[in-house]
Design an enzyme around this catalytic site. Structure first.
Site, PDB file in Angstrom:
ATOM      1  N   HIS A 244       0.831  -1.203   0.000  1.00  0.00           N
ATOM      2  CA  HIS A 244       0.000   0.000   0.000  1.00  0.00           C
ATOM      3  C   HIS A 244       0.865   1.252   0.000  1.00  0.00           C
ATOM      4  O   HIS A 244       2.034   1.231   0.376  1.00  0.00           O
ATOM      5  CB  HIS A 244      -0.937  -0.002   1.206  1.00  0.00           C
ATOM      6  CG  HIS A 244      -0.228   0.008   2.534  1.00  0.00           C
ATOM      7  ND1 HIS A 244       0.355   1.133   3.052  1.00  0.00           N
ATOM      8  CD2 HIS A 244      -0.015  -0.981   3.426  1.00  0.00           C
ATOM      9  CE1 HIS A 244       0.894   0.853   4.218  1.00  0.00           C
ATOM     10  NE2 HIS A 244       0.695  -0.440   4.464  1.00  0.00           N
TER      11      HIS A 244
ATOM     12  N   ARG B 158      -6.286   1.292   3.379  1.00  0.00           N
ATOM     13  CA  ARG B 158      -5.078   1.733   2.667  1.00  0.00           C
ATOM     14  C   ARG B 158      -4.764   0.833   1.482  1.00  0.00           C
ATOM     15  O   ARG B 158      -4.358   1.308   0.435  1.00  0.00           O
ATOM     16  CB  ARG B 158      -3.898   1.842   3.626  1.00  0.00           C
ATOM     17  CG  ARG B 158      -3.500   0.548   4.299  1.00  0.00           C
ATOM     18  CD  ARG B 158      -2.483   0.768   5.411  1.00  0.00           C
ATOM     19  NE  ARG B 158      -2.218  -0.455   6.138  1.00  0.00           N
ATOM     20  CZ  ARG B 158      -2.923  -0.887   7.172  1.00  0.00           C
ATOM     21  NH1 ARG B 158      -3.956  -0.194   7.610  1.00  0.00           N
ATOM     22  NH2 ARG B 158      -2.598  -2.012   7.777  1.00  0.00           N
TER      23      ARG B 158
ATOM     24  N   GLU C  78      -3.192  -7.819   7.526  1.00  0.00           N
ATOM     25  CA  GLU C  78      -1.980  -7.878   8.324  1.00  0.00           C
ATOM     26  C   GLU C  78      -2.259  -8.596   9.649  1.00  0.00           C
ATOM     27  O   GLU C  78      -3.380  -8.633  10.126  1.00  0.00           O
ATOM     28  CB  GLU C  78      -1.475  -6.455   8.604  1.00  0.00           C
ATOM     29  CG  GLU C  78      -0.951  -5.807   7.334  1.00  0.00           C
ATOM     30  CD  GLU C  78      -0.170  -4.553   7.605  1.00  0.00           C
ATOM     31  OE1 GLU C  78       0.667  -4.551   8.518  1.00  0.00           O
ATOM     32  OE2 GLU C  78      -0.409  -3.565   6.893  1.00  0.00           O
ATOM     33  N   TRP C  79      -1.222  -9.124  10.227  1.00  0.00           N
ATOM     34  CA  TRP C  79      -1.360  -9.834  11.488  1.00  0.00           C
ATOM     35  C   TRP C  79      -1.699  -8.868  12.609  1.00  0.00           C
ATOM     36  O   TRP C  79      -1.302  -7.715  12.595  1.00  0.00           O
ATOM     37  CB  TRP C  79      -0.074 -10.564  11.828  1.00  0.00           C
ATOM     38  CG  TRP C  79       0.247 -11.697  10.911  1.00  0.00           C
ATOM     39  CD1 TRP C  79      -0.489 -12.151   9.862  1.00  0.00           C
ATOM     40  CD2 TRP C  79       1.406 -12.520  10.960  1.00  0.00           C
ATOM     41  NE1 TRP C  79       0.131 -13.207   9.267  1.00  0.00           N
ATOM     42  CE2 TRP C  79       1.300 -13.457   9.928  1.00  0.00           C
ATOM     43  CE3 TRP C  79       2.510 -12.547  11.787  1.00  0.00           C
ATOM     44  CZ2 TRP C  79       2.263 -14.416   9.690  1.00  0.00           C
ATOM     45  CZ3 TRP C  79       3.478 -13.515  11.552  1.00  0.00           C
ATOM     46  CH2 TRP C  79       3.349 -14.427  10.522  1.00  0.00           C
TER      47      TRP C  79
END
Length: 86
Positions: A10, A59, A81-82
């Site tokens: 991103h 994003r 994402e984690w």
């Protein structure tokens, strides 16, 4: 012809600019991040893709759309994402 995979991160956010880890926070792109995402449209012009995936973050989806793939991108929750916790 060999298949290729293109990975695109991103565009810039306030947090990524300052070196902070964004994780699951849904931080929008900065104007510079939006401009970089628009630049992807130029860099990727002329290429064809059998699939375009995006994480569900704002994003990532914004980057994907500004790069010209909003009509074909599939949001994939497995690309989020984690969550490292607090």
């Amino acid at each position: 012809m060999a298949e290729q995979v293109y990975l695109v991160r991103h565009g810039e956010t306030d947090w990524s600019r300052s070196g902070r880890h964004t994780g699951r926070s849904d931080i929008p792109l900065t104007p510079a991040g939006e401009e970089a995402a628009r630049g992807l449209a130029v860099r990727l012009a002329g290429l064809s893709f059998s699939a375009v995936w995006s994480s569900p973050s704002l994003r990532a989806r914004t980057t994907c759309g500004l790069a010209g793939f909003s009509g074909v991108a599939v949001v994939n929750d497995d690309l989020a994402e984690w969550d490292y916790g607090a």
